[in-house]
Design a protein around this motif. Structure first.
Motif, mmCIF file in Angstrom:
data_model
loop_
_atom_site.group_PDB
_atom_site.id
_atom_site.type_symbol
_atom_site.label_atom_id
_atom_site.label_comp_id
_atom_site.label_asym_id
_atom_site.label_seq_id
_atom_site.Cartn_x
_atom_site.Cartn_y
_atom_site.Cartn_z
ATOM 1 N N ALA A 189 0.575 -1.062 -0.777
ATOM 2 C CA ALA A 189 -0.073 0.210 0.265
ATOM 3 C C ALA A 189 0.342 0.999 0.222
ATOM 4 O O ALA A 189 1.750 1.767 0.716
ATOM 5 C CB ALA A 189 -0.829 -0.373 1.377
ATOM 6 N N ARG A 190 0.366 2.233 -0.763
ATOM 7 C CA ARG A 190 0.986 3.370 -0.505
ATOM 8 C C ARG A 190 -0.259 4.171 0.433
ATOM 9 O O ARG A 190 0.531 5.434 0.168
ATOM 10 C CB ARG A 190 1.395 4.167 -2.517
ATOM 11 C CG ARG A 190 2.057 3.095 -2.931
ATOM 12 C CD ARG A 190 2.869 2.809 -4.331
ATOM 13 N NE ARG A 190 0.936 3.741 -4.784
ATOM 14 C CZ ARG A 190 0.619 2.607 -5.568
ATOM 15 N NH1 ARG A 190 1.291 1.629 -5.864
ATOM 16 N NH2 ARG A 190 -0.800 2.754 -6.357
ATOM 17 N N ILE A 191 -0.957 4.140 0.545
ATOM 18 C CA ILE A 191 -1.962 5.074 1.154
ATOM 19 C C ILE A 191 -3.183 4.198 1.568
ATOM 20 O O ILE A 191 -2.885 3.525 1.727
ATOM 21 C CB ILE A 191 -2.273 5.957 0.035
ATOM 22 C CG1 ILE A 191 -2.861 7.018 0.952
ATOM 23 C CG2 ILE A 191 -3.161 6.108 -0.290
ATOM 24 C CD1 ILE A 191 -3.301 8.419 0.359
ATOM 25 N N ALA A 192 -3.401 4.406 2.713
ATOM 26 C CA ALA A 192 -4.313 4.119 3.848
ATOM 27 C C ALA A 192 -5.577 5.330 3.682
ATOM 28 O O ALA A 192 -5.671 5.965 3.917
ATOM 29 C CB ALA A 192 -3.663 3.349 5.164
ATOM 30 N N LEU A 193 -6.854 4.353 3.899
ATOM 31 C CA LEU A 193 -8.046 5.334 4.884
ATOM 32 C C LEU A 193 -7.669 5.915 5.948
ATOM 33 O O LEU A 193 -8.243 7.073 5.971
ATOM 34 C CB LEU A 193 -9.537 3.512 4.531
ATOM 35 C CG LEU A 193 -10.079 3.259 3.521
ATOM 36 C CD1 LEU A 193 -11.123 2.288 3.608
ATOM 37 C CD2 LEU A 193 -10.093 4.222 3.022
ATOM 38 N N GLY A 194 -7.207 5.420 6.961
ATOM 39 C CA GLY A 194 -6.922 5.940 8.638
ATOM 40 C C GLY A 194 -8.590 5.783 9.041
ATOM 41 O O GLY A 194 -9.232 4.874 8.559
ATOM 42 N N ALA A 195 -8.924 6.693 10.097
ATOM 43 C CA ALA A 195 -9.921 6.219 11.091
ATOM 44 C C ALA A 195 -10.901 7.499 9.864
ATOM 45 O O ALA A 195 -11.905 6.773 10.311
ATOM 46 C CB ALA A 195 -9.454 6.995 12.128
#
Length: 415
Positions: A189-195
């Protein structure tokens, strides 16, 4: 129909573009996931929230697909929950604050006129729990986004069966935005959803499920709602049970989620996501069939049985190990410190046991051998004369020292 296709296409492209653009600011602001070995920015959820809200608002403002007051209130509450999640990503808010804030937003979005006060109150608590459970799914690459896409299509099908066009288009835009986000969230992954993104997606999906089941029998509605969001519930129950049985604090994180356990069983990161997607699809399919009347209510029991069996089987997978049982105030030793401690212990053991290391015997022989080597050939005379020539002891005294040392060695070895 045409607007739905256009909305899905726009959501997919905009989410993919915006997620790529938000990666650099996330790294620059240090908004990264600390649970992973590499820095993964957490601003992917902001892209999903902005794109979904913008596409749904455009359809409502243009009058092509009006959302209506209830669905509009659900979207506004979802955006507020996404903002709360963004604050959690920035300031690391505790889970109880997220649960309380999500419950307040759900209380403002539930249609009490159709559900009634009692069922509406239960729906508020269920929406808050599902939203927080979806946040737990963001523990590995691609899991939360894939499960969100499958669930959004299922709930959207239920909304379309109830002729809720505005809600169906909203869920279609959410599914397309999550798909565009997955282009950057697939392993590695290069970016995540996060909260921000996970709370928003979980809140919208749970709230839309309540909207589609409003007016139906409460017991059957609870079964359909459970089937549609079964995977998130299984992950939460599995984590809570495993930490409770291991004696770990519940807020303390660890590699004990679904994808972590599947990885322990030998699956690759992509394989674990595929298995979880298939499991989520099975539950969603049963929920849609029961909602539309193509299957009886008893089919939900199959989902419940599978959830119980899967939880019991995955509980047997060891995920904590020795590191999970260290004392609460004990500092974990680093690898180089552990190596130093082992080397120090081996040296002390060798010094304390001359039979094993033979440390004392050579130390007694070396001075005598050195003295003999430094004695010039044919050196005779008094000790004073020999010391002035660089020799410490006469040859005759050195031989006596060697004889006494040999006897000492024999005494040591014979006990």
């Amino acid at each position: 129909m045409l607007y739905g296709i256009a909305a899905a296409t726009a959501s997919f492209l905009l989410a993919a573009l915006l997620a790529a653009l938000l990666r650099a600011p996330g790294l620059r602001l240090a908004l990264v996931d600390r649970r992973r070995q590499r820095p993964v920015p957490l601003l992917g959820g902001a892209a999903v929230v902005l794109v979904t809200g913008a596409v749904a608002w455009t359809g409502d403002r243009t009058g092509v697909v009006p959302l209506g007051p209830d669905v509009g209130r659900l979207l506004v509450a979802g955006v507020a929950v996404g903002a709360l999640g963004l604050a959690a990503d920035v300031w690391r808010l505790r889970r109880r604050w997220l649960l309380a804030g999500t419950a307040v937003a759900a209380a403002c979005a539930v249609p009490y006129g159709e559900t009634g006060p009692v069922v509406g109150g239960l729906a508020v608590g269920w929406i808050a729990v599902v939203a927080v459970a979806f946040r737990g799914l963001d523990h590995a690459d691609g899991v939360a986004g894939t499960v969100g896409v499958v669930t959004a299509f299922g709930v959207g099908a239920c909304a379309a069966a109830e002729l809720m066009d505005g809600l169906a288009v909203l869920l279609l835009a959410l599914a397309a935005a999550l798909t565009g986000f997955l282009l950057h969230n697939w392993h590695p992954a290069r970016i995540a959803l996060g909260a921000c993104g996970s709370l928003f997606a979980g809140f919208l999906l749970a709230g839309a499920t309540v909207f589609t089941r409003a007016g139906h029998e409460p017991l059957a509605g609870a079964g359909v709602a459970f089937a549609l969001t079964a995977l998130a519930g299984v992950d939460t129950v599995l984590v809570l049970l495993s930490r409770r049985l291991a004696g770990r604090p519940l807020p303390r994180g660890g590699p004990d989620h679904l994808a972590h356990r599947l990885r322990r069983l030998g699956l690759t990161p992509q394989g674990a996501v595929v298995v979880l997607a298939v499991a989520s699809f099975c539950g969603v399919l049963v929920g849609v069939l029961v909602h539309t009347g193509w299957a009886g209510r008893v089919a939900v029991l199959w989902v419940a049985g599978g959830a119980v069996a899967g939880t019991a089987a995955l509980l047997r997978v060891r995920v904590y190990g020795a590191r999970g049982r260290q004392a609460p105030g004990e500092r974990r030793a680093r690898p180089h410190e552990a190596r130093r401690a082992d080397e120090g212990g081996s040296r002390r053991a060798g010094e304390g046991n001359p039979r094993r290391a033979g440390a004392d015997v050579p130390s007694r022989r070396r001075p005598a051998q050195a003295q003999v080597s430094r004695t010039p050939p044919g050196a005779t005379g008094t000790p004073g004369e020999t010391s002035s020539r660089g020799t410490i002891f006469p040859v005759r005294q050195t031989r006596r020292a060697e004889k006494s040392q040999v006897s000492e060695v024999l005494r040591v070895r014979n006990g």
